[in-house]
Design a protein around this motif. Structure first.
Motif, PDB file in Angstrom:
ATOM      1  N   MET A  22     -26.776  12.722  12.310  1.00 15.82           N
ATOM      2  CA  MET A  22     -26.106  11.206  12.099  1.00 15.82           C
ATOM      3  C   MET A  22     -26.947  10.186  11.367  1.00 15.82           C
ATOM      4  O   MET A  22     -26.280   9.402  10.910  1.00 15.82           O
ATOM      5  N   GLU A  23     -28.267  10.124  11.353  1.00 18.65           N
ATOM      6  CA  GLU A  23     -28.873   9.628  10.493  1.00 18.65           C
ATOM      7  C   GLU A  23     -29.182   9.953   9.391  1.00 18.65           C
ATOM      8  O   GLU A  23     -30.052  11.042   9.074  1.00 18.65           O
ATOM      9  N   PRO A  24     -28.767   9.601   8.102  1.00 12.76           N
ATOM     10  CA  PRO A  24     -29.068  10.395   6.886  1.00 12.76           C
ATOM     11  C   PRO A  24     -30.547  10.252   6.476  1.00 12.76           C
ATOM     12  O   PRO A  24     -31.227   9.391   7.165  1.00 12.76           O
ATOM     13  N   MET A  25     -30.891  10.942   5.424  1.00  8.61           N
ATOM     14  CA  MET A  25     -32.248  10.838   5.027  1.00  8.61           C
ATOM     15  C   MET A  25     -32.895   9.583   4.505  1.00  8.61           C
ATOM     16  O   MET A  25     -31.911   8.982   4.142  1.00  8.61           O
ATOM     17  N   ASN A  26     -34.100   9.309   4.976  1.00  2.95           N
ATOM     18  CA  ASN A  26     -34.633   7.892   4.754  1.00  2.95           C
ATOM     19  C   ASN A  26     -36.252   8.303   4.724  1.00  2.95           C
ATOM     20  O   ASN A  26     -36.544   8.835   5.750  1.00  2.95           O
ATOM     21  N   PHE A  27     -37.068   7.501   4.038  1.00  6.61           N
ATOM     22  CA  PHE A  27     -38.273   7.358   4.178  1.00  6.61           C
ATOM     23  C   PHE A  27     -39.035   6.166   3.483  1.00  6.61           C
ATOM     24  O   PHE A  27     -38.472   5.693   2.588  1.00  6.61           O
ATOM     25  N   PHE A  28     -39.958   5.632   4.164  1.00  9.05           N
ATOM     26  CA  PHE A  28     -40.753   4.373   3.755  1.00  9.05           C
ATOM     27  C   PHE A  28     -42.052   4.853   2.950  1.00  9.05           C
ATOM     28  O   PHE A  28     -42.725   5.737   3.608  1.00  9.05           O
ATOM     29  N   ALA A  29     -42.407   4.295   1.936  1.00 13.58           N
ATOM     30  CA  ALA A  29     -43.629   4.495   1.195  1.00 13.58           C
ATOM     31  C   ALA A  29     -44.322   3.248   0.624  1.00 13.58           C
ATOM     32  O   ALA A  29     -43.510   2.534   0.011  1.00 13.58           O
ATOM     33  N   ASP A  30     -45.453   3.037   0.868  1.00 11.39           N
ATOM     34  CA  ASP A  30     -46.183   1.976   0.366  1.00 11.39           C
ATOM     35  C   ASP A  30     -47.634   2.758  -0.508  1.00 11.39           C
ATOM     36  O   ASP A  30     -48.395   2.857   0.212  1.00 11.39           O
ATOM     37  N   VAL A  31     -47.349   2.808  -1.896  1.00  8.98           N
ATOM     38  CA  VAL A  31     -48.483   3.612  -2.451  1.00  8.98           C
ATOM     39  C   VAL A  31     -49.264   2.428  -3.200  1.00  8.98           C
ATOM     40  O   VAL A  31     -48.748   1.743  -4.117  1.00  8.98           O
ATOM     41  N   LYS A  32     -50.693   2.465  -2.903  1.00  6.67           N
ATOM     42  CA  LYS A  32     -51.634   1.603  -3.368  1.00  6.67           C
ATOM     43  C   LYS A  32     -52.580   2.637  -4.354  1.00  6.67           C
ATOM     44  O   LYS A  32     -52.569   3.490  -4.532  1.00  6.67           O
TER      45      LYS A  32
ATOM     46  N   ASP B 257     -55.529   3.460  -3.863  1.00 10.79           N
ATOM     47  CA  ASP B 257     -56.470   4.469  -3.227  1.00 10.79           C
ATOM     48  C   ASP B 257     -55.882   4.757  -1.946  1.00 10.79           C
ATOM     49  O   ASP B 257     -56.828   5.333  -1.086  1.00 10.79           O
ATOM     50  N   SER B 258     -54.821   4.287  -1.573  1.00 16.08           N
ATOM     51  CA  SER B 258     -54.258   4.733  -0.323  1.00 16.08           C
ATOM     52  C   SER B 258     -52.736   4.748  -0.327  1.00 16.08           C
ATOM     53  O   SER B 258     -52.239   4.257  -1.021  1.00 16.08           O
ATOM     54  N   VAL B 259     -52.330   5.402   0.807  1.00 15.72           N
ATOM     55  CA  VAL B 259     -50.582   5.400   0.946  1.00 15.72           C
ATOM     56  C   VAL B 259     -50.193   5.352   2.475  1.00 15.72           C
ATOM     57  O   VAL B 259     -50.960   5.771   3.329  1.00 15.72           O
ATOM     58  N   LEU B 260     -49.339   4.503   2.725  1.00 17.35           N
ATOM     59  CA  LEU B 260     -48.798   4.362   4.274  1.00 17.35           C
ATOM     60  C   LEU B 260     -47.493   5.096   3.839  1.00 17.35           C
ATOM     61  O   LEU B 260     -46.503   4.462   3.057  1.00 17.35           O
ATOM     62  N   LEU B 261     -47.021   6.146   4.698  1.00 20.35           N
ATOM     63  CA  LEU B 261     -45.673   6.762   4.839  1.00 20.35           C
ATOM     64  C   LEU B 261     -45.326   6.321   6.444  1.00 20.35           C
ATOM     65  O   LEU B 261     -45.975   6.474   7.054  1.00 20.35           O
ATOM     66  N   ALA B 262     -44.001   6.246   6.346  1.00 23.96           N
ATOM     67  CA  ALA B 262     -43.379   5.911   7.756  1.00 23.96           C
ATOM     68  C   ALA B 262     -42.057   6.372   7.674  1.00 23.96           C
ATOM     69  O   ALA B 262     -41.327   6.285   6.819  1.00 23.96           O
ATOM     70  N   GLY B 263     -41.613   7.057   8.899  1.00 26.40           N
ATOM     71  CA  GLY B 263     -40.204   7.457   8.880  1.00 26.40           C
ATOM     72  C   GLY B 263     -40.159   8.856   9.681  1.00 26.40           C
ATOM     73  O   GLY B 263     -40.880   9.339  10.311  1.00 26.40           O
ATOM     74  N   PRO B 264     -38.926   9.361   9.599  1.00 27.44           N
ATOM     75  CA  PRO B 264     -38.328  10.529  10.227  1.00 27.44           C
ATOM     76  C   PRO B 264     -38.655  11.811   9.570  1.00 27.44           C
ATOM     77  O   PRO B 264     -37.960  12.268   8.912  1.00 27.44           O
ATOM     78  N   THR B 265     -39.658  12.508  10.155  1.00 23.75           N
ATOM     79  CA  THR B 265     -40.097  13.912   9.407  1.00 23.75           C
ATOM     80  C   THR B 265     -40.597  14.885  10.545  1.00 23.75           C
ATOM     81  O   THR B 265     -40.965  14.337  11.477  1.00 23.75           O
TER      82      THR B 265
END
Length: 698
Positions: free
Chosen positions: A336-346, A348-356
């Motif tokens: 019911m929830e289509p694919m989605n994901f958040f990323a904040d790439v810097k 020397d670092s990465v923040l990933l968040a979401g449904p995996t």
């Protein structure tokens, strides 16, 4: 004087009134040396731990992703049971990815409880033992004279102390290396009905899901993907970039991303984007796939997965031969929830968040893509609005990470329903051919299966029943490579193989003049006395679910009701089903399904019932209705208005039962689906004398 970390924790507890006991989910060794500093300062999140504050509130960070399977409730139930604490005192929080503290921090394969059962019990039992010792020391009595109840320690002379009041003293005690678990007869939580810990937040619309993520400075994006097998040649974006709210249009890896300030803006812009695709080879369609199946069935290059005895000689001498071919299409996971994901790439670092479902592989995949060390990549987990295996893939995670690295902004990539249907990682399409030979007494003397799958890998399960009961067996597999992306779909491979196998055995039973239930029981008796070759199942547990479902569903004892039987073993669990069909206005209607499941110890009864019922509804809907077609590499239908799903008024009564054997928990999220198609197909045959060889039945 140096202060050890343990000394600091004990001193910190004096000020906070919090006892924190960490535990490694791999070794299950409890340790008081946990994130007490974080407790004091409120900074950061805990690792794997159990904490009790001065008010007796118990907090557990649950590591496995919650996808609707109820693991966020079931894990704490086990800990709370062994801790002997009032469930009302328990607070559950979702842990983020932590590869140092957690092992198997994923959702897939119905293996979470099996893996963590002993670890969870030890975590709770260890704290309980320390609470007992702290109270005994305070009262100056033998610890054997004390007992616990609902978060309190009770003494021999009527003393009573809450866990909260004992937390400070318990934190100073050495952690016991051995603990005793509760006897099953003393369980107060395990096996009862416990409400899901997120139920209230879900029904009141709290932002729990990946699609709800909002971060400072975040932009939104949608990505246009090519047909399967096609290559992006060109695209026209100048007019799109001028549209209100649009920030950029970026191409990468054969895709085009529209970046904007909000979802409305990018949806409007997407409708105006024109892309041109090409391909060196003809793009796949339904006819392509049918030809591949035909070729695979004739091929002399099949991989032999199992060979017992001499099938060719046995089938040649058979008094009767039964042969049938079954086929299933590609289908979408359709969460019911289509694919989605958040990323904040810097840099020397990465923040990933979401449904995996697989946070650690997602982290590793992004590390490989961006050449950033994994320890610089943080993964926050959200609740998932369904997955069924789709979120075992990391394509949508990688899209978000790569796009963020290109546009230098935090971004939430959001798929539409059409994207989900057209660019999914589908259940593989498969064709099976079964062949069985009977002797003059109706006994099965030969059994063969050939599976041809499209990107399915090994499309057979060569060690499953009825293998082990038949002397001459030949099982072969052929995998045809396709440009259509495939992946695990709830109960991988067995979701269709279970139907095909059980429908075929029903046909064999009819040819042999035997009752389908009794024929399977007779085969299992052979396995018990003299198994042929390797088997992966326990025949006695198979027998039990069969006997119980026959009794509970009153097999062939209901006048005017047509019944179909099926039984299957997957993910270390056993499920037997009897479906009931009535013919109304000339059409068969499934009115009831009775299921008996042996998944070992049932942790949360309401959660277990929902798992079984959900799997049956899922299995029934996809067996009867769901299908994707392909033309020029494009899948259709593309939305729920045309992609047929089961409807509320089509769901039968489902009567779910469990074998109460006290065995350690095994899989439950998937095992009830594979037998569903078979029980329904066999019931439809009983009602109409028409057998179904292809899904969907409609």
């Amino acid at each position: 004087m140096k202060t050890s970390r343990r000394d600091f924790i004990q001193k910190a507890s004096l000020f906070t009134g919090v006892f924190t006991l960490g535990f490694d989910w791999f070794s299950a060794e409890a340790s008081a040396e946990t994130s007490a500093m974080e407790v004091v300062t409120g900074a950061g999140r805990f690792n794997a731990f159990l904490s009790i504050d001065s008010l007796g509130k118990v907090t557990l960070f649950s590591p496995n992703p919650e996808i609707g399977q109820g693991i966020k409730t079931a894990f704490p139930v086990v800990v709370a049971e062994e801790l002997d604490v009032d469930w009302a005192q328990v607070q559950v929080e979702q842990a983020n990815l932590d590869t140092k503290q957690f092992e198997r921090q994923l959702t897939g394969g119905s293996g979470a409880l099996k893996h963590s059962w002993e670890r969870l019990r030890k975590a709770g039992a260890t704290v309980r033992k320390m609470m007992l010792q702290a109270a005994a020391d305070q009262w100056k009595v033998n610890v054997a004279q004390c007992k616990t109840s609902k978060g309190f320690v009770l003494g021999p002379a009527g003393q009573k102390a809450s866990y909260g009041s004992l937390a400070e003293a318990a934190a100073k005690l050495p952690v016991p290396s051995e603990v005793t678990f509760k006897d099953r007869k003393d369980y107060k939580l395990i096996g009862t009905r416990v409400k899901g810990v997120d139920n209230k937040n879900v029904v009141t619309g709290k932002p729990l899901f990946g699609i709800d993520i909002r971060k400072p400075g975040m932009v939104f994006a949608q990505i246009v993907r090519p047909p399967f097998g096609a290559t992006l040649k060109s695209f026209s974006a100048e007019d799109v970039k001028k549209m209100p709210g649009i920030l950029d249009v970026v191409s990468f890896k054969n895709k085009v991303a529209i970046v904007g300030e909000n979802t409305y803006a990018i949806l409007q812009a997407r409708a105006s984007l024109t892309c041109d695709y090409g391909s060196e080879l003809p793009l796949e369609n339904n006819e392509t796939h049918a030809n591949w199946f035909d070729e695979g069935m004739k091929s002399e290059k099949a991989q032999v997965m199992r060979k017992d005895g001499d099938f060719a000689t046995a089938i040649a001498s058979a008094a009767k031969v039964i042969e049938a071919t079954y086929e299933c299409p590609f289908i979408s996971h359709s969460p019911m929830e289509p694919m989605n994901f958040f990323a904040d790439v810097k840099a020397d670092s990465v923040l990933l968040a979401g449904p995996t479902q697989v946070p650690q592989p997602a982290q590793k995949a992004v590390s490989d893509l961006l050449k950033i060390p994994v320890d610089k990549i943080q993964v926050e987990l959200s609740k998932m609005g369904g997955g069924f295996g789709r979120r075992l893939s990391n394509d949508f995670v990688l899209e978000a990470a790569e796009l963020s690295s290109l546009i230098k902004k935090p971004v939430l990539v959001m798929w539409t329903r059409e994207d989900d249907m057209m660019g999914g990682t589908y259940r593989p399409a498969v064709r099976y051919r079964f062949k069985a030979g009977l002797d003059s007494n109706g006994e099965i003397i030969a059994f063969a299966l050939r599976g041809v799958g499209l990107n399915a890998g090994n499309s057979t399960r060569q060690d499953n029943f009825p293998v082990g009961a038949i002397e001459n067996v030949l099982i072969e597999s052929i995998d045809q490579k396709s440009t259509v992306t495939t992946g695990p779909w709830r109960a991988p491979i067995t979701n269709f193989l279970g139907f095909a196998e059980q429908a075929f055995l029903d046909e064999v039973a009819e040819a042999a003049g035997k009752d389908p239930v009794q024929m399977r029981l007779a085969l299992l008796e052979k396995v018990k006395t003299k198994p042929v070759g390797k088997i992966t199942y326990e025949p006695a547990r198979f027998e039990e679910v069969i006997k119980q479902v026959a009794e509970k569903a009153q097999w062939k004892k209901k006048p005017g009701v047509h019944q179909g039987f099926s039984v299957y073993y997957s993910h270390l669990s056993y499920v037997a089903q009897i479906a009931e069909v009535k013919v109304e206005k000339g059409k068969p209607r499934v009115t009831k399904v009775t299921a008996v499941t042996d998944c070992g110890e049932v942790i949360n009864l309401s959660g277990a019932e929902n798992q079984v019922k959900g799997a049956i509804i899922d299995g029934m809907g996809h067996a009867m209705f769901a299908k994707l077609n392909f033309q020029a590499g494009v899948a259709s239908p593309q939305n729920f208005n045309a992609y047929r799903m089961i409807r509320g008024n089509e769901i039968p009564v489902i009567d779910a039962h469990f074998v109460n054997n006290g065995i350690a928990p095994t899989g439950l999220g998937e095992p009830a689906l594979p037998p569903t198609g078979g029980s329904i197909a066999n019931a439809i045959y009983a009602a109409t004398k028409k057998r179904h060889y292809k899904q969907p039945f409609s």
